[in-house]
Write an enzyme that holds these catalytic residues in place. Structure first.
Site, PDB file in Angstrom:
ATOM      1  N   HIS A  23      26.997  14.917 -54.777  1.00  0.00           N
ATOM      2  CA  HIS A  23      26.326  15.874 -54.259  1.00  0.00           C
ATOM      3  C   HIS A  23      26.818  17.433 -55.373  1.00  0.00           C
ATOM      4  O   HIS A  23      26.390  18.793 -54.533  1.00  0.00           O
ATOM      5  CB  HIS A  23      26.890  15.989 -52.559  1.00  0.00           C
ATOM      6  N   LYS A  47      18.853   7.612 -38.505  1.00  0.00           N
ATOM      7  CA  LYS A  47      19.793   7.272 -38.130  1.00  0.00           C
ATOM      8  C   LYS A  47      20.714   7.373 -37.611  1.00  0.00           C
ATOM      9  O   LYS A  47      21.267   8.467 -37.550  1.00  0.00           O
ATOM     10  CB  LYS A  47      19.485   6.648 -39.589  1.00  0.00           C
ATOM     11  N   ARG A  96      18.847  10.486 -59.180  1.00  0.00           N
ATOM     12  CA  ARG A  96      20.339   9.145 -59.950  1.00  0.00           C
ATOM     13  C   ARG A  96      19.281   8.539 -61.452  1.00  0.00           C
ATOM     14  O   ARG A  96      19.049   8.407 -61.822  1.00  0.00           O
ATOM     15  CB  ARG A  96      20.755   8.763 -59.176  1.00  0.00           C
ATOM     16  N   SER A 134      25.870   8.379 -50.421  1.00  0.00           N
ATOM     17  CA  SER A 134      26.919   8.690 -49.583  1.00  0.00           C
ATOM     18  C   SER A 134      27.300   6.999 -49.140  1.00  0.00           C
ATOM     19  O   SER A 134      27.940   6.922 -48.242  1.00  0.00           O
ATOM     20  CB  SER A 134      26.002   9.110 -48.691  1.00  0.00           C
TER      21      SER A 134
HETATM   22  O1  PNS Z   1      19.546  13.317 -48.338  1.00  0.00           O
HETATM   23  P1  PNS Z   1      18.615  12.334 -47.556  1.00  0.00           P
HETATM   24  O2  PNS Z   1      18.907  11.624 -46.956  1.00  0.00           O
HETATM   25  O3  PNS Z   1      18.674  11.642 -48.857  1.00  0.00           O
HETATM   26  O4  PNS Z   1      17.991  13.493 -47.595  1.00  0.00           O
HETATM   27  C1  PNS Z   1      16.169  13.101 -46.695  1.00  0.00           C
HETATM   28  C2  PNS Z   1      16.156  15.093 -45.964  1.00  0.00           C
HETATM   29  C3  PNS Z   1      16.769  15.469 -45.612  1.00  0.00           C
HETATM   30  C4  PNS Z   1      15.643  15.929 -47.304  1.00  0.00           C
HETATM   31  C5  PNS Z   1      14.567  14.553 -45.991  1.00  0.00           C
HETATM   32  O5  PNS Z   1      14.577  13.462 -45.035  1.00  0.00           O
HETATM   33  C6  PNS Z   1      13.731  15.402 -44.649  1.00  0.00           C
HETATM   34  O6  PNS Z   1      13.364  16.817 -45.637  1.00  0.00           O
HETATM   35  N1  PNS Z   1      13.679  15.678 -43.575  1.00  0.00           N
HETATM   36  C7  PNS Z   1      13.030  17.239 -42.817  1.00  0.00           C
HETATM   37  C8  PNS Z   1      11.790  16.273 -42.238  1.00  0.00           C
HETATM   38  C9  PNS Z   1      10.653  16.773 -43.244  1.00  0.00           C
HETATM   39  O7  PNS Z   1      10.776  17.789 -43.348  1.00  0.00           O
HETATM   40  N2  PNS Z   1       9.592  15.996 -43.443  1.00  0.00           N
HETATM   41  C10 PNS Z   1       8.479  15.529 -44.562  1.00  0.00           C
HETATM   42  C11 PNS Z   1       8.487  15.514 -45.794  1.00  0.00           C
HETATM   43  S1  PNS Z   1       8.974  14.092 -46.349  1.00  0.00           S
END
Ligand code: PNS
Length: 167
Positions: A23, A47, A96, A134
């Site tokens: 990150h 989660k 990745r 993570s």
């Molecule tokens: O590091 P992660 O857990 O893969 O991040 C995921 C994240 C936070 C980018 C994603 O879950 C997110 O943007 N959530 C906010 C809800 C949202 O906007 N959903 C619609 C788009 S898929």
């Protein structure tokens, strides 16, 4: 404001439970591409995270303290609404391996559908970190492994305390 003088604000969203050096590599490289980079921790996750949002933000703040154009925040609801409210024109994400691609593509296309003005920009993960996640660092700590070079030392200490001692 004219296009030439408009500053570029990008949001780097994620769970960051906890932050890894992968990150941080993305933060460093992303911060060079924009005027202001907001690292945004998702607050209303379904989660069960290991660290609270406040703890994750604290670890992030420590880790990005040397980057003057990087700030740490939290968000809930739709990412594109948060980005729009912040005046951001870009969402930064790292890829990745090919296994990340499908999820990232779905998210980027959904976000573009919801808000075409905000562009998702992908950076390839640094090759030294392309296997780091993570989820895996939590597992390695749980099973007694060493995370030197994969997470900041203070994050490793916190991981050890939380996973092994429950504090
Ligand atoms: O590091 P992660 O857990 O893969 O991040 C995921 C994240 C936070 C980018 C994603 O879950 C997110 O943007 N959530 C906010 C809800 C949202 O906007 N959903 C619609 C788009 S898929």
């Amino acid at each position: 404001m004219s296009e030439r003088h408009r500053s570029i604000i990008a949001v780097y969203p994620g769970s960051f439970d906890p932050i890894t050096n992968g990150h941080l590599d993305l933060v460093e490289r992303g911060a060079r591409l924009c005027d202001r980079l907001i690292v945004a921790v998702l607050g209303n996750e379904s989660k069960q995270p290991l660290f609270t949002v406040e703890e994750r933000m604290e670890m992030l703040r420590e880790a990005v303290a040397d980057y003057p154009n990087v700030e740490v925040d939290t968000f809930g609801g739709l990412l594109v609404d948060y980005a729009r409210n912040k005046g951001a024109t870009a969402i930064l994400r790292g890829i990745r391996a090919i296994s990340d691609y499908e999820y990232e593509l779905q998210m980027a296309l959904m976000n573009r559908r919801l808000c075409p003005e905000v562009e998702t920009v992908f950076l390839m993960a640094g090759e030294a970190y392309s296997f780091v996640s993570s989820r895996m660092v939590k597992e390695v700590i749980r099973l007694g492994g060493n995370l030197a070079g994969l997470v900041p030392p203070s994050v490793e200490v916190r991981l050890r305390n939380r996973v092994l001692k429950g504090v």
